[in-house]
Design an enzyme around this catalytic site. Structure first.
Site, short mmCIF file in Angstrom:
data_model
loop_
_atom_site.label_atom_id
_atom_site.label_comp_id
_atom_site.label_asym_id
_atom_site.label_seq_id
_atom_site.Cartn_x
_atom_site.Cartn_y
_atom_site.Cartn_z
N GLU A 1 40.74 34.36 39.64
CA GLU A 1 39.47 34.12 38.94
C GLU A 1 39.26 32.65 38.58
OE1 GLU A 1 37.01 36.03 38.30
OE2 GLU A 1 37.72 38.10 38.17
N GLU B 1 42.19 44.38 42.73
CA GLU B 1 42.11 45.13 41.47
C GLU B 1 41.13 46.27 41.69
OE1 GLU B 1 41.23 42.60 38.06
OE2 GLU B 1 42.56 41.03 38.83
C1 IPT Z 1 39.49 40.98 36.22
C2 IPT Z 1 40.65 40.08 35.92
O1 IPT Z 1 41.17 39.52 37.09
C3 IPT Z 1 41.74 40.77 35.18
O2 IPT Z 1 42.61 39.80 34.70
C4 IPT Z 1 41.18 41.60 34.07
O3 IPT Z 1 40.53 40.76 33.18
C5 IPT Z 1 40.19 42.57 34.60
O4 IPT Z 1 39.16 41.90 35.24
C6 IPT Z 1 39.54 43.37 33.50
O5 IPT Z 1 40.45 44.01 32.69
S1 IPT Z 1 38.10 39.91 36.34
C7 IPT Z 1 36.62 40.79 36.10
C8 IPT Z 1 35.53 39.79 35.98
C9 IPT Z 1 36.34 41.69 37.22
#
Ligand code: IPT
Length: 971
Positions: free
Chosen positions: A405, A485
């Site tokens: 990010e 993710e």
């Molecule tokens: C994404 C992040 O990479 C992770 O660290 C965590 O914050 C997650 O979201 C949420 O819990 S970034 C998000 C803008 C998709």
């Protein structure tokens, strides 16, 4: 202002980064109690830090975070920087910990050089030994070393470290996690005997087609490489070809242990032969496409923060392996090096991510983003160097991830170039740069299933900022895809894991996916009265504040698996078992990468109405990865009545490092043909015992209020209800994020959380007691017409519920969807004396429409108190889908049995949904003195909209008339 804290440079006086290894050279751990003082500004205690005999310091343990050791407090922000964006400068308020440690060298400390190593200090350390400034370092989750040969004395050493909470490095460390300053990883003194090797690079390649290996160990000084198992004894730099070698993989983590000897030091080698390639847009390891079934892991412990001990690292790995997880993304920084050594040993594929995240620049429109500013180039490259040099010899590390990010910028090319030159053997990952020019993977987060389907077909829309048909567009379509993710595991959820997995398994373009995230970052809290609770950001009076967003793991903060982890285990089974009763076959599909079925044994058992019947073992022929094998269904004598369920399990045949023989890996169930579900609860025509009194009506064992039609007494048990229930205590996924999926807000806006009920008529019709009415929220023109019809046949009481939505549900001004209720069912209030629940249906843990794969059909008994999953933020939980019957019992009470016609959902708890929704922490939930029992037609699914796509329509409850029945009996 202290310059080093604000200068973007990464450090001074440090040694060159080098490989992590263990050896037989003397090592002195400096962990333990240190002297400590906390000051308010970067200047710390000034000269006091170096004053040799200055008494009156506090002490603190090292490694640890001072904010978890009684000094100052931890802060949690998600994307926001807790300081103004004015890089590289920082506010004057900069809590600074001054640390001191006195030590003597062991008497046998050898001649040669002595190195002082810090494995991790958050965020900036300046170090003096015996009054001599050694230098400083930033980059919290990476090691740094000083050569202290000329500064160290045999006895009476004073090591002094000044640690600034904020430094220019903090601008590169805006991960979504607690800000936890301090010396949080090991500190050690290393003897480097004359002539010893400081750095080596193992190149251990595996040619899958030929089954051969090739080994070369490069080192900074000449040395001898010995691997007795392979009969290898060669000089460093020499290439050895091996006619036959076993490859390393996460499933078969074959390590060849040996030594590298130089200058009288023996360095431990743990060599894994493997080859990582991308061929035709597919990630290939050892000649076969690989599927990473992974999790994102932060280092976290509720008391120690990111200062994890080895046992905790092993706990994580064992829990992952036991839940079929085969890959870890080290989100979002390099872990303690021991974790990677353990991954080599236990077998996990690792995507190692660098300690780089500049997310908070989003609040500056990405102006000044360090990824794009030349003055930050050295700091970024320093972090990359320290990661790849430290971990380059770990076979488990298969992919380098540049960071998280951080959007994009001019420094990316330099980073890419640095890694490619040094280590061309591993592909690179970076998610946030739309051209993907510097990444070997196309990568995204939190996509919905439709978006993923397009990616499977290499037909995804061209990312914003990239020209359709351009070289970048073309190249990206040729890349494998990583879902870095997904399935945001916040609160109750994630739902949909099986749907995702089915899709992920369907295309070789998908290299894998990583659930966000492994563990809740909850800290141990205590109320004033001493009760323990899980503390999240919102429990600290500080802004900006990320609230409970740090609680989004598959494990609760104390490492208890959540139901979500069991669901993941089921969804990602490495072998899948399909039972086809009609064809009379059981088919096992091997979804592993390397292994056959030789380490598994298969068993079967049947249950009739949830009670054990027959069992046996299954002789499944071995089959290679990607293949399937079928065996005939075992011969089972059909049961005369009831449901016969066949369960087939695959379990470990032998003990493994991470689980004993018998540990279950995979399972499947199917109902065998037999007599009908056989509840035997057809409508009876027995003359009803219906007695109409002045204020009550009695029907068999049930007494109703004549005016309201409410049930008030069941065989002497005081009861309230039933009332129509259209609501649940919102989950964090119901609340959603941003504008996506604002279901809970809509329910609240329209008033589903405070529905008002009316009884229109209570009458007797054909021996039935029929209560009609209407339930609807204030303000709204829409509602539900209800009809509760009760019938007594001499042995059981049958309730048929009709719920017909009326009015403009579809036309509400709230959101683009119609309002759909999270639940359609009835709620009863029962005496608090009920203690246990026994049911036949799915269990034992909670299940929902889109999270039910891990719940098997069976007969289960649990105390009512154990039916609640203690989510640290109270919310809906404890539902059970597909219940055939449920029995509640308690001392001195008749057993109350509810049978579905055929199935229902149930929830039983000692507080209402309203109380559940109102609580901030579980310790605030109080026994209401009643058991609140929901007998529901259904509930909507869970989804993962707290950071992800909206709940798919098919998991919502459509607005349409509902009819269902339950039979109540009392023993
Ligand atoms: C994404 C992040 O990479 C992770 O660290 C965590 O914050 C997650 O979201 C949420 O819990 S970034 C998000 C803008 C998709």
């Amino acid at each position: 202002m202290i310059e080093y804290a604000a200068d973007p440079g990464p450090g001074s006086g440090r040694r060159r980064p080098r490989a992590d290894f263990t050896s037989d050279a003397p090592r002195l751990s400096l962990n333990g109690r240190w002297e400590f003082r906390l000051a308010e500004t970067a200047a710390g205690t000034g000269d006091q830090l170096l004053a040799a005999d200055d008494p009156g310091w506090d002490t603190i343990r090292v490694p640890a975070h001072w904010v978890l050791e009684g000094h100052d407090r931890p802060l949690y922000t998600n994307t926001a920087f807790p300081f103004p964006i004015d890089p590289p400068r920082l506010p004057a308020q900069n809590p600074t910990g001054d640390y001191r440690r006195r030590f003597d060298l062991p008497s046998a400390w050898p001649a040669g050089r002595t190195v002082l190593r810090f494995q991790g200090v958050d965020s900036c350390a300046t170090v003096w030994l015996n009054g001599r400034l050694l230098g400083h370092s930033k980059g919290s989750r990476l090691p740094f070393e000083f050569d202290v040969t000329d500064a160290v004395r045999p006895t009476g050493n004073l090591l002094a470290v000044r640690v600034n909470r904020w430094s220019s490095g903090s601008y590169l460390e805006d991960q979504d996690m607690w800000w936890l300053p301090g010396i949080f990883r090991d500190v050690e003194l290393l003897a480097r005997p004359d002539g010893a090797s400081d750095d080596h690079f193992v190149h251990a390649d595996y040619d899958a087609a030929a089954g051969t290996g090739e080994l070369r160990v490069d080192a900074d000084v000449p040395g001898l490489v010995e691997l007795p198992e392979l009969g290898i004894r060669v000089a460093t730099g020499e290439t050895v070809r091996l006619e036959q070698v076993q490859p390393w993989s996460a499933e078969r983590p074959r390590l060849y242990r040996g030594t590298l000897t130089a200058g009288g030091e023996r360095i431990d080698l743990a060599i894994g032969f493997r080859r990582v390639e991308i061929t035709d847009g597919v990630l290939i390891i050892n000649g076969r496409p690989v599927k990473l079934r992974g999790v994102n892991r932060h280092e976290h412990d509720p008391d120690r923060g990111r200062a994890l001990d080895r046992e905790t690292m092993i706990d994580d790995i064992v829990l992952m392996k036991r839940h079929n997880v085969n890959a870890v993304r080290t989100a979002h920084y390099p872990p303690h090096p021991e974790f990677l050594r353990l991954c080599d040993e236990y077998g996990l594929w690792v995507v190692e991510e660098c300690d780089i995240e500049t997310h908070g620049f989003i609040y500056a429109g990405w102006q000044g983003n360090p990824l794009d500013e030349p003055e930050w180039r050295d700091a970024l490259l320093d972090r990359i160097d320290r990661m790849i040099e430290r971990d380059k010899n770990r076979p488990s590390v298969i992919i380098w991830s540049l960071g998280n990010e951080s959007w994009t910028g001019r420094n990316l090319a330099a980073i890419e170039d640095r890694i490619r030159r040094r280590d061309p053997s591993r592909p690179l990952h970076y998610e946030r740069e739309p051209s993907y020019r510097h990444s070997d993977f196309f990568s995204k987060m939190y996509l919905d299933l439709d978006e993923l389907r397009l990616i499977a077909d290499r037909a995804e829309p061209t990312p914003d900022g990239v020209e359709a048909g351009s070289d970048d567009d073309h190249r990206r379509r040729g890349l494998p895809f990583l879902l870095c993710e997904y399935a945001h595991a916040m609160g109750n959820g994630p739902g949909g894991l099986s749907d995702y997995q089915e899709l992920l398994e369907s295309s070789d373009r998908f290299a894998g996916a990583f659930v966000w995230e492994w563990i809740d970052h909850g800290l141990t809290g205590r109320t004033e009265s001493g009760e323990a609770y899980v503390r999240h950001g919102g429990d600290t009076d500080y802004r900006p504040n990320g609230g409970s967003y740090c609680l989004d793991g598959l494990l609760f903060a104390d490492r208890t698996p959540s139901p979500g982890l069991d669901e993941l285990k089921k969804a990602i089974e490495p072998v899948t078992i399909m039972i086809d009763p009609e064809a009379g076959t059981i088919t096992v599909r091997n979804r592993q990468h390397t292994a056959g079925l030789e380490q598994l044994r298969f068993r079967w058992h049947t249950e009739v109405d949830g009670l054990p019947a027959e069992s046996g073992s299954l002789d499944v022929p071995d089959c290679r990865p990607g293949q399937r094998a079928s065996v005939p269904l075992p011969r089972v004598a059909p049961a005369e009545t009831g449901e016969t369920w066949l369960t087939v399990t695959a379990e470990l045949a032998h003990d493994q490092l991470w689980a004993p023989a018998g540990h279950e890996i995979a399972w499947a169930q199917a109902q065998l043909p037999g007599p009908s579900t056989g509840s035997g609860h057809g409508l009876s025509t027995t003359t009803p015992e219906l007695v109409e009194g002045q204020t009550t009506i009695t029907l068999g064992p049930a007494t109703f209020d004549r005016g309201t039609g409410s049930l008030i007494d069941l065989a002497g048990l005081p009861v309230t209800g039933p009332t129509l229930d259209l609501w649940r205590a919102p989950t964090e996924n119901d609340r959603g994020q941003g504008d996506r999926n604002r279901l809970a807000a809509t329910w609240q806006a329209v008033g589903l959380d405070r529905v008002l009920h009316r009884t229109d008529a209570v009458h007797v019709l054909d021996g039935e007691l029929v209560i009609t009415g209407r339930s609807a929220p204030a303000t709204q023109p829409f509602g539900v017409i209800t009809r509760f019809a009760w019938r007594w046949d001499g042995s059981e009481l049958r309730l048929t519920v009709d719920a017909d939505p009326v009015g403009p549900w579809q036309e509400t001004p709230y959101g683009k969807h119609a309002v759909t209720p999270p639940r359609i069912g009835i709620r009863l209030g029962l005496p608090g004396g009920f203690r246990d629940a026994t049911w036949f249906g799915r269990g034992p843990d909670e299940s929902y429409a889109d999270s039910r794969a891990a719940a098997r059909v069976g007969r289960f008994t649990r105390p009512i108190d154990a039916l609640q999953t203690p989510y640290p933020v109270p919310q809906e939980n404890g539902n059970h889908v597909d219940t055939r019957w449920l029995q509640l019992s308690g001392d001195g009470l008749p057993a109350l049995r509810v049978t579905g016609a055929p199935l229902f959902d149930f929830t039983a708890r000692r507080w209402t949904s309203e109380a559940l929704a109102a609580a901030d922490h579980p310790h605030q939930l109080e026994d209401s003195g009643r058991v609140w029992l929901n007998l529901d037609h259904g509930q909507q699914g869970l989804g993962s909209a707290s950071c992800g796509p909206p709940l798919p329509d098919r998991y919502r409850l459509p607005i349409r008339p509902v009819r269902y029945s339950v039979m109540i009996t009392l023993d």
